[in-house]
Design an enzyme around this catalytic site. Structure first.
Site, PDB file in Angstrom:
ATOM      1  N   SER A 159      60.500 -13.921  29.725  1.00 54.14           N
ATOM      2  CA  SER A 159      59.595 -14.817  29.006  1.00 54.14           C
ATOM      3  C   SER A 159      58.507 -15.296  29.952  1.00 54.14           C
ATOM      4  O   SER A 159      58.684 -15.303  31.182  1.00 54.14           O
ATOM      5  CB  SER A 159      60.373 -16.024  28.473  1.00 54.14           C
ATOM      6  N   TYR A 185      65.849 -23.075  31.949  1.00 58.10           N
ATOM      7  CA  TYR A 185      65.387 -21.931  31.163  1.00 58.10           C
ATOM      8  C   TYR A 185      64.499 -21.029  32.004  1.00 58.10           C
ATOM      9  O   TYR A 185      64.671 -19.801  32.010  1.00 58.10           O
ATOM     10  CB  TYR A 185      64.616 -22.430  29.934  1.00 58.10           C
TER      11      TYR A 185
END
Length: 327
Positions: A159, A185
């Site tokens: 990501s 994350y």
């Protein structure tokens, strides 16, 4: 040898869909395992690949939910798997290996984002456990099937969030530092990209190539843990707290988001290449400045950091790839 982060300038772009990438393809005879293949991007990738003849196996933590989501799609097989449970990973892999099938595509698409602090049974932080360590173990266990394919690809969904944090090798599980769901994350997404570098180095001589990718900003079930401040942070809500539409936010549709997944898994433009981070159906440029909106930060594709992560992942999981090989 890891390929260079230099765009190929393909015929695709940010508006390309997964179906568009596979237009005219016949991939009959190929088998793919897609984690997260019953929700969001994974579901769309599973649908697109099955529609061109790929036999798709979808591991699922909730098999009943997966069965409902995949109803009507042919060539889909379901099996139980919990990426936070090492025994579950081994059981899934053993079942697949027992079938004797080659594995042409392993698409590691499952993940969680910005989750509250939770730990697996080993005490490992849930985002690092699910997004990275679970896929590390799964890939290791399925390695013999990847070898059988005589040419396979391992694709990990990273990501743009990798820019939020490199891997903290001193405290990856937030045992001593304060927990921050976004830093956690970002670390896990950096780990996804570094894993592709390491796996490609390990598999190249055997015809196994690995890639990571940023699918784009998309509204998917991955956002289930986000509050309104989080939505503002990612540009998905206005100042009054109203959620924006896909078009208003400038996000991709799920069909567009899945395009880079299937491109990395199937494109002949990537033949002989590997270890690179991709976006918009192309190899992403290296982003050396925080001001660059596209590309990958150096810490996510650094071969030395990939080796450190590989060693740490072996230590944390107790898993080594076949024959004691190392990236």
């Amino acid at each position: 040898m890891t390929s260079t982060q230099i765009p190929l300038h393909t015929d695709f772009d940010s508006a390309t869909t997964a179906t568009g990438v596979l237009d005219g393809c016949d991939l009959s005879g190929m088998t793919a395992v897609i984690t997260g293949g019953y929700s969001g991007l994974g579901l769309e990738a599973a649908r697109a690949l099955a529609n061109v003849g790929v036999s798709v196996v979808v591991p699922a933590r909730d098999v009943a939910k997966a069965k409902a989501a995949l109803r009507g799609i042919e060539q889909i097989e379901l099996a139980p798997l919990d990426l936070m449970d090492p025994a579950s990973i081994d059981a899934f892999a053993q079942q697949f290996l027992a079938s004797g099938r080659p594995l042409h595509i392993l698409l590691n698409a499952a993940g969680i984002m910005a989750a509250p602090l939770r730990r697996d049974s080993r005490g490992y932080e849930s985002q690092f456990s699910t997004n990275h360590l679970g896929h590390f173990q799964l890939t290791a266990r399925l390695w013999p099937a990847l070898l059988r394919a005589n040419g396979a690809r391992v694709v990990s969904v990273s990501s743009l969030g990798h820019r939020l944090s490199p891997v903290d090798f001193d405290d990856p599980n937030f045992d001593r530092r304060p927990y921050d769901k976004w830093i956690a994350y970002g670390q896990s997404k950096t780990a996804n990209a570094l894993f592709a570098v390491g796996a490609d180095g390990l598999g190249e001589a055997e015809g196994i190539r690995a890639f990571s990718l940023h699918p784009g900003s998309i509204f998917t079930p991955l956002s289930r843990h986000l509050d309104i401040d989080d939505y503002r942070r990612v540009g998905a809500a206005d100042a009054d707290g109203n959620l924006l539409s896909t078009e208003q936010a400038g996000f991709k549709t799920v069909e567009q988001g899945a395009a880079t997944l299937v491109w990395c898994a199937t494109s002949h433009q990537l033949d002989g290449m590997g270890g690179v981070y991709c976006e918009d159906c192309d190899i992403a440029p290296l982003a050396v400045s925080e001001n660059e909106k596209a590309g990958v930060r150096p810490w996510a594709v650094d071969p030395e950091l990939a080796r450190r992560l590989w060693t740490m992942s072996e230590q944390l999981t107790g898993v080594r790839f076949p024959a004691g090989q190392h990236a």
